[in-house]
Design a protein around this motif. Structure first.
Motif, PDB file in Angstrom:
ATOM      1  N   CYS A 164       0.838  -1.208   0.000  1.00  0.00           N
ATOM      2  CA  CYS A 164       0.000   0.000   0.000  1.00  0.00           C
ATOM      3  C   CYS A 164       0.870   1.253   0.000  1.00  0.00           C
ATOM      4  CB  CYS A 164      -0.933  -0.007   1.203  1.00  0.00           C
ATOM      5  SG  CYS A 164      -2.221  -1.267   1.114  1.00  0.00           S
ATOM      6  N   SER A 165       1.930   1.235   0.774  1.00  0.00           N
ATOM      7  CA  SER A 165       2.836   2.376   0.831  1.00  0.00           C
ATOM      8  C   SER A 165       3.469   2.639  -0.546  1.00  0.00           C
ATOM      9  CB  SER A 165       3.918   2.111   1.873  1.00  0.00           C
ATOM     10  OG  SER A 165       4.848   3.151   1.916  1.00  0.00           O
ATOM     11  N   GLN A 166       3.875   1.591  -1.215  1.00  0.00           N
ATOM     12  CA  GLN A 166       4.465   1.734  -2.545  1.00  0.00           C
ATOM     13  C   GLN A 166       3.443   2.308  -3.539  1.00  0.00           C
ATOM     14  OE1 GLN A 166       7.632   1.183  -3.526  1.00  0.00           O
ATOM     15  NE2 GLN A 166       8.222   0.674  -1.446  1.00  0.00           N
ATOM     16  N   VAL A 167       2.212   1.811  -3.467  1.00  0.00           N
ATOM     17  CA  VAL A 167       1.150   2.313  -4.352  1.00  0.00           C
ATOM     18  C   VAL A 167       0.876   3.775  -4.063  1.00  0.00           C
ATOM     19  CG1 VAL A 167      -1.306   2.111  -4.925  1.00  0.00           C
ATOM     20  CG2 VAL A 167       0.107   0.048  -4.742  1.00  0.00           C
ATOM     21  N   TYR A 183       1.255   6.439  -7.042  1.00  0.00           N
ATOM     22  CA  TYR A 183       0.007   6.934  -7.626  1.00  0.00           C
ATOM     23  C   TYR A 183      -0.605   8.130  -6.894  1.00  0.00           C
ATOM     24  CZ  TYR A 183      -0.020   3.067 -10.840  1.00  0.00           C
ATOM     25  OH  TYR A 183       0.323   2.193 -11.837  1.00  0.00           O
ATOM     26  N   GLY A 184      -0.027   8.530  -5.770  1.00  0.00           N
ATOM     27  CA  GLY A 184      -0.521   9.704  -5.074  1.00  0.00           C
ATOM     28  C   GLY A 184      -1.900   9.542  -4.466  1.00  0.00           C
ATOM     29  N   VAL A 185      -2.225   8.335  -4.030  1.00  0.00           N
ATOM     30  CA  VAL A 185      -3.504   8.087  -3.370  1.00  0.00           C
ATOM     31  C   VAL A 185      -3.238   7.731  -1.910  1.00  0.00           C
ATOM     32  CG1 VAL A 185      -4.717   7.353  -5.460  1.00  0.00           C
ATOM     33  CG2 VAL A 185      -3.508   5.653  -4.080  1.00  0.00           C
ATOM     34  N   GLN A 186      -4.243   7.876  -1.085  1.00  0.00           N
ATOM     35  CA  GLN A 186      -4.148   7.510   0.329  1.00  0.00           C
ATOM     36  C   GLN A 186      -4.884   6.199   0.545  1.00  0.00           C
ATOM     37  OE1 GLN A 186      -2.492   9.071   2.852  1.00  0.00           O
ATOM     38  NE2 GLN A 186      -1.647  10.415   1.297  1.00  0.00           N
ATOM     39  N   ILE A 187      -4.206   5.233   1.156  1.00  0.00           N
ATOM     40  CA  ILE A 187      -4.811   3.941   1.452  1.00  0.00           C
ATOM     41  C   ILE A 187      -4.731   3.740   2.962  1.00  0.00           C
ATOM     42  CG2 ILE A 187      -4.722   1.452   1.062  1.00  0.00           C
ATOM     43  CD1 ILE A 187      -3.234   2.033  -1.560  1.00  0.00           C
ATOM     44  N   SER A 188      -5.871   3.580   3.598  1.00  0.00           N
ATOM     45  CA  SER A 188      -5.879   3.386   5.047  1.00  0.00           C
ATOM     46  C   SER A 188      -5.368   1.987   5.389  1.00  0.00           C
ATOM     47  CB  SER A 188      -7.293   3.569   5.599  1.00  0.00           C
ATOM     48  OG  SER A 188      -8.120   2.494   5.204  1.00  0.00           O
ATOM     49  N   SER A 241     -10.345   1.981  -7.907  1.00  0.00           N
ATOM     50  CA  SER A 241     -11.478   2.771  -7.387  1.00  0.00           C
ATOM     51  C   SER A 241     -10.973   4.074  -6.777  1.00  0.00           C
ATOM     52  CB  SER A 241     -12.301   1.965  -6.374  1.00  0.00           C
ATOM     53  OG  SER A 241     -11.604   1.801  -5.157  1.00  0.00           O
ATOM     54  N   LEU A 242      -9.815   4.018  -6.109  1.00  0.00           N
ATOM     55  CA  LEU A 242      -9.211   5.247  -5.555  1.00  0.00           C
ATOM     56  C   LEU A 242      -8.769   6.187  -6.667  1.00  0.00           C
ATOM     57  CD1 LEU A 242      -7.005   3.803  -2.671  1.00  0.00           C
ATOM     58  CD2 LEU A 242      -9.239   4.901  -2.473  1.00  0.00           C
ATOM     59  N   LEU A 243      -8.175   5.629  -7.716  1.00  0.00           N
ATOM     60  CA  LEU A 243      -7.712   6.462  -8.840  1.00  0.00           C
ATOM     61  C   LEU A 243      -8.891   7.111  -9.560  1.00  0.00           C
ATOM     62  CD1 LEU A 243      -4.893   4.182 -10.257  1.00  0.00           C
ATOM     63  CD2 LEU A 243      -4.615   6.328  -9.005  1.00  0.00           C
ATOM     64  N   THR A 244      -9.979   6.376  -9.695  1.00  0.00           N
ATOM     65  CA  THR A 244     -11.189   6.924 -10.330  1.00  0.00           C
ATOM     66  C   THR A 244     -11.756   8.059  -9.500  1.00  0.00           C
ATOM     67  OG1 THR A 244     -11.700   4.798 -11.375  1.00  0.00           O
ATOM     68  CG2 THR A 244     -13.521   6.361 -11.133  1.00  0.00           C
TER      69      THR A 244
END
Length: 86
Positions: A47-50, A54-59, A78-81
């Motif tokens: 998740c940290s690598q993504v 990609y500049g998204v936040q993953i909890s 879904s986060l990118l969308t």
């Protein structure tokens, strides 16, 4: 930004190391990460690598929504969308 796909996920996993890269060959889409040799800490690193790429936040809790590579790809997309629509 392009969609996140299985090849990108496999690339990140290979760079993380920790398992035999041959285990990532073939169709792993519906194979649980645990069966592939990745524990919850490895998934947090994924998740940290993504997030960085990609500049998204993953909890941290989102790991529960991504038990397989296919679910992870769907979740990240879904986060990118959502990010693109913001």
């Amino acid at each position: 930004m392009s969609a996140f796909d299985m090849d990108e996920l496999k690339d990140i996993l290979r760079k993380m190391g920790g398992v035999d890269e041959a285990d990532l060959d073939g169709d792993i889409a519906d194979t649980e990460f645990a069966f592939l040799g990745y524990d919850s800490l490895a998934l947090l690193e994924l998740c940290s690598q993504v997030e960085r790429r990609y500049g998204v936040q993953i909890s941290d809790e989102a790991v529960l929504d991504m038990p397989t590579p296919a679910k992870a790809v769907d979740y990240v997309n879904s986060l990118l969308t959502a990010k693109a629509g913001a």
